[in-house]
Structure formats: structure tokens, C-alpha cells
Scaffold this active site. Structure first.
Site, PDB file in Angstrom:
ATOM      1  N   ALA A  12     -35.043  72.496   3.058  1.00 19.14           N
ATOM      2  CA  ALA A  12     -35.453  72.793   1.678  1.00 19.14           C
ATOM      3  C   ALA A  12     -36.051  74.188   1.539  1.00 19.14           C
ATOM      4  O   ALA A  12     -36.887  74.424   0.675  1.00 19.14           O
ATOM      5  CB  ALA A  12     -36.467  71.740   1.222  1.00 19.14           C
ATOM      6  N   ALA A  13     -35.621  75.106   2.379  1.00 22.29           N
ATOM      7  CA  ALA A  13     -36.228  76.437   2.377  1.00 22.29           C
ATOM      8  C   ALA A  13     -35.532  77.421   1.452  1.00 22.29           C
ATOM      9  O   ALA A  13     -35.952  78.578   1.339  1.00 22.29           O
ATOM     10  CB  ALA A  13     -36.241  77.002   3.802  1.00 22.29           C
ATOM     11  N   GLY A  14     -34.471  76.977   0.764  1.00 17.33           N
ATOM     12  CA  GLY A  14     -33.711  77.891  -0.079  1.00 17.33           C
ATOM     13  C   GLY A  14     -34.516  78.453  -1.237  1.00 17.33           C
ATOM     14  O   GLY A  14     -35.323  77.750  -1.853  1.00 17.33           O
ATOM     15  N   ARG A  18     -29.543  82.543  -6.731  1.00 17.91           N
ATOM     16  CA  ARG A  18     -28.497  82.539  -7.764  1.00 17.91           C
ATOM     17  C   ARG A  18     -28.952  81.838  -9.035  1.00 17.91           C
ATOM     18  O   ARG A  18     -28.312  81.961 -10.081  1.00 17.91           O
ATOM     19  CB  ARG A  18     -27.234  81.877  -7.211  1.00 17.91           C
ATOM     20  N   THR A  84     -28.394  76.858   9.183  1.00 19.08           N
ATOM     21  CA  THR A  84     -28.812  75.461   9.086  1.00 19.08           C
ATOM     22  C   THR A  84     -29.356  74.904  10.400  1.00 19.08           C
ATOM     23  O   THR A  84     -30.306  74.113  10.395  1.00 19.08           O
ATOM     24  CB  THR A  84     -27.627  74.610   8.605  1.00 19.08           C
ATOM     25  N   ARG A 319     -46.154  58.583 -26.796  1.00 12.64           N
ATOM     26  CA  ARG A 319     -46.654  59.488 -25.764  1.00 12.64           C
ATOM     27  C   ARG A 319     -47.371  58.704 -24.668  1.00 12.64           C
ATOM     28  O   ARG A 319     -47.601  57.501 -24.797  1.00 12.64           O
ATOM     29  CB  ARG A 319     -47.569  60.534 -26.413  1.00 12.64           C
ATOM     30  N   SER A 391     -52.713  52.796 -46.776  1.00 10.77           N
ATOM     31  CA  SER A 391     -51.987  54.057 -46.640  1.00 10.77           C
ATOM     32  C   SER A 391     -52.886  55.265 -46.861  1.00 10.77           C
ATOM     33  O   SER A 391     -53.837  55.226 -47.641  1.00 10.77           O
ATOM     34  CB  SER A 391     -50.832  54.094 -47.652  1.00 10.77           C
TER      35      SER A 391
END
Length: 455
Positions: A12-14, A18, A84, A319, A391
């Protein structure tokens, strides 16, 4: 697999160059969860008892996410990005410890499932020393081809090195590999960097293992599951595939989606059988909807629990912290936050109810607002059972309405209302006979004078 130990190494070091992002690539989200988080979930489901994540330098956010999702996982830093195999060996301290199975996966393949990971582990259990996960594709261009013979994996041939005949092969390399624990470290250590880029490629382990006479095999996954992500366009395509998977799963489990392609899910959305979802609904993180509930069109739910028989929407927003008990109703243009609606309670239209509780069978009239924030602190509004709020009422927290209380329309309530009490909180009306006509004439004259001076 409980009889076999398993170490999984997630690369996961990328940087995600790009993607043109400062965020590490694997932290980009699919279904509201970082890509690497999906991989960790799959590994947990596949029974991996040890996980190591290889990160790049200065990736504290990635290390924090891993620690939060899987506290037992270890993070290892790959100081230089040299391929890799070099990345996998960054987890050497984990590799030297015994394991029956060693898996190597990528943090940017978020759709891989536990079932597919178990295929790799099954092959290892059945005697393979090295297993490569492949996939069939109609367009193999650019992928490494898996060259097999009677179930044996002979080689992984990259596009640029493949012969014309080999380029016709449609069984391709996903990059996900499994090693027998007794051979994993030595195979990785033997990999060299005698190539144009001077990098250490994990795929070279296939040739090394065959040279040693080890059993090398390939198993098949799906192209969708094994897709990697390098660009924003690929991220969007993967999100679409994830959403399609979630929609199919919901319908297979007995939910009705009236327009499936317009419903969006989070990675942790739970819809029980018998839920009906209308068009253009978004489920953000942390939503659980019980059987028999209906979510109407154009509603947005996040961090909400919806019980059986409830109706939400259309055009409702739930929410985080919203809990709707059995048969409660939240109607059009109603917003809720950190509130519990008791059984049969309802707010049918045009209201905001936050930091509150609404007792069973109570009615919140149109335009009602709970004023829960004073600019510094949040305050609660508690409304008892069988209460009625007319209301266009404003409830200024902190305030309590007892069971059976009645608030007249247009009231501003700043004090507690006892049980069964009637509360008025509005100015007295004053009517001036004939004054409307005179006022209109005065306003018209002023408007005409202003228009005349402008010309």
C-alpha cells in the site's frame, strides 16, 4: 481454515501520482471506505490471523486507518519504491515468523472478496507451494499472461515479452499471490533486479519456484474483483462496480429497489429483507433499515437506524444519531440529527428536529424547529408521548414537553410544558380595520415616486 495460520501482506505504498492527489492512493474511497479498508475486511473474512501493511514514508493517515480498523495489524515502511518483491520484503520481520499460508495483495484492489482469497488459501492447503490468482478477460492487452499446462503455472509472461501466440492467452495475472509459508521468504529473497527498471518483481517467484521443482498453480477470480486503480476514471468505474454489487446483494436478500441504478450504498449499509427503496436514495455510512420499512425517493440517510414499518421521505434527510422506532414517519423536507422518534411518532413535513427525543405517537407539525445550538453548546429537547406540536413552532432548547402536551401553532417555547398542558408562546394579534388599504396606497405612491426619480 481455522487449522492453518495465515500471514497477509498488503502492498500500500503507492503515491497515486496519476490521480494527482496528495492523499495516498489506497486512502481514496469506494463506498465510503478507503480502498485498503476493503482489502482488510476481505482478509478478515478469509481468516487471516496476521496482517502486515507496507506503507510509504510519511503516511501517518494510512497507519492510523489500519490501526483503527485492525489494531493487531503491523505497518512496515518501504523507504524506496523498488518493485513489488522489494515491497513485500519490507515486511521481513513478519515473514520470518512461521505461517502456513503467506498472501500478498494490493491495497488498490478493493473489490476482492473473502471468497476469492479463500480460493488461494484452498490451493495452498491442497499442496501448492505458490499460487497466482488470475482472471479471464476479453481484452488482455497490457496484462501479464498466465501460461499454464494441465493445471500447472509455467510462467507469467508480460505483454512486451510475449510471443504472438502467447498474446492470444486471455487468462491474466491479477498480481495477488499465495505462498507456502516454508518457501515464501526464500523465494522472495532470490528475486533479482536484472531488468530495464532495476526493480524486484514478485512475479519472478514463479520462474524460481518452477526451477526448484515446487508446485506452482493458478486459480481464477473475476476481472471485476481484481481490478486495480491508478486513475480517477478507474476509481469512478470501480465505484460503479461496487454499487452494482451492493444493489444485486440487496435485491437477492429480498429488498425491493424500484430504480436500482439510482440507489447508492455505503460499504456498511444494512437493509433487511422486505425493505422498499424508491428512486434516488443515498445511504451514507452507518445505516441499518429493518424489514418492512420504506425509504421514499430523494432521501439521504447517514448514521441512522430505521425500524420496521417506518416511512422515510420523500426528500428526507436523516443525519447521524437518528433512531426511528417502529412505525415512525419522517416526511418530505424533514431533517433529523441525534434524535429518537418513538413508535408511531411522526414529523411529516418541513421540520428540523435535532438533539432531541420524540415520544411515541407524538406529532411534529410542519415548520417546527428545535433550536439546539446557542453558538457554543448543543442543548436537548425532550418531547413526551402523545404530544402535539403545532405548525411553525420553535422549541428553544433546553426544554421539555411532558406526555400529552399540546403546543399551539406559531409558538415559541422557551420553558418546560407539563404533561397534558396547553402552551401558547406567540404575540397577541392586533387588527386595524381599514388600515390595509391606506398602507397599500402609501406603498404604491412611494414606489411610483422612486420610479419617476430614476427616469
Amino acid at each position: 481454515m481455522s487449522d492453518r495460520t495465515c500471514l497477509s501482506i498488503v502492498l500500500a505504498a503507492g503515491l497515486g501520482t496519476r490521480m494527482k492527489s496528495d492523499l495516498p492512493k489506497v486512502l481514496h474511497e469506494i463506498g465510503g471506505l478507503a480502498m485498503v479498508g476493503h482489502v482488510l475486511k476481505a482478509l478478515s473474512g478469509a481468516g487471516s490471523d496476521r496482517v502486515s501493511v507496507v506503507t510509504g514514508p510519511e503516511m501517518p493517515a494510512l497507519a492510523s486507518l489500519v490501526a483503527g480498523m485492525m489494531p493487531s495489524a503491523l505497518c512496515h515502511v518501504q523507504e524506496e519504491r523498488l518493485g513489488t518483491a522489494h515491497a513485500a520484503l519490507a515486511a521481513r520481520e513478519a515473514l520470518v515468523q512461521p505461517a502456513d499460508d503467506v498472501l500478498v495483495l494490493f491495497g488498490d484492489t478493493p473489490l476482492v472478496t473473502a471468497e476469492t482469497v479463500l480460493k488461494v488459501r484452498d490451493a495452498l492447503r491442497e499442496g501448492s507451494d505458490l499460487v497466482v490468482l488470475g482472471f479471464e478477460t476479453r481484452d488482455p492487452f497490457g496484462y501479464g499472461r498466465l501460461l499454464t499446462d494441465n493445471g500447472k503455472l509455467l510462467a507469467i509472461r508480460e505483454e512486451k515479452d510475449a510471443s504472438d501466440e502467447e498474446r492470444k492467452v486471455t487468462f491474466c495475472n491479477s498480481g495477488i499471490m499465495g505462498f507456502s509459508g516454508k518457501h515464501a521468504l526464500s523465494l522472495m529473497e532470490e528475486i533479482g533486479n536484472a531488468n530495464v527498471k532495476g526493480e524486484y518483481y514478485l512475479t519472478d517467484a514463479v520462474e524460481i519456484a518452477n526451477r526448484r521443482g515446487l508446485k506452482v498453480s493458478a486459480v481464477a477470480g473475476s476481472e471485476v474483483e481484481t481490478q486495480g486503480i491508478n486513475t480517477r476514471a478507474q476509481l469512478a468505474a470501480c465505484e460503479q462496480d461496487f454499487q452494482d454489487r451492493m444493489r444485486r446483494a440487496a435485491m437477492d436478500e429480498g429488498c425491493t429497489l424500484l430504480a436500482p441504478h439510482t440507489v447508492y450504498f455505503s460499504h456498511d449499509t444494512v437493509l433487511e429483507p422486505g425493505v422498499t427503496v424508491e428512486q434516488n436514495v443515498v445511504f451514507a455510512g452507518g445505516v441499518h433499515v429493518a424489514s418492512g420499512a420504506t425509504i421514499r425517493a430523494f432521501s439521504h440517510l447517514e448514521g441512522a437506524v430505521v425500524a420496521s414499518g417506518c416511512v422515510v421521505g420523500p426528500y428526507a434527510r436523516l443525519r447521524p444519531g437518528t433512531v426511528l422506532e417502529q412505525g415512525a414517519k419522517i416526511g418530505n423536507f424533514v431533517e433529523t440529527k441525534n434524535v429518537t422518534f418513538g413508535a408511531g411518532a411522526k414529523a411529516n413535513h418541513l421540520s428540523y428536529v435535532g438533539d432531541a427525543s420524540v415520544g411515541s405517537k407524538s406529532n411534529i407539525g410542519a415548520g417546527t424547529i428545535t433550536c439546539n445550538y446557542d453558538g457554543f453548546l448543543k442543548h436537548r429537547t425532550d418531547i413526551g408521548s402523545d404530544s402535539f406540536v403545532g405548525s411553525n413552532s420553535t422549541l428553544v432548547a433546553p426544554v421539555q414537553l411532558g406526555d400529552g402536551a399540546f403546543v399551539s401553532a406559531g409558538s415559541v417555547i422557551t420553558q418546560d410544558v407539563p404533561a397534558d398542558a396547553l402552551a401558547f408562546g406567540r404575540a397577541r394579534q392586533d387588527t386595524k380595520e381599514g388600515r390595509a388599504k391606506a398602507l397599500k396606497e402609501k406603498l404604491k405612491a412611494a414606489k411610483d415616486a422612486k420610479s419617476g426619480s430614476a427616469t
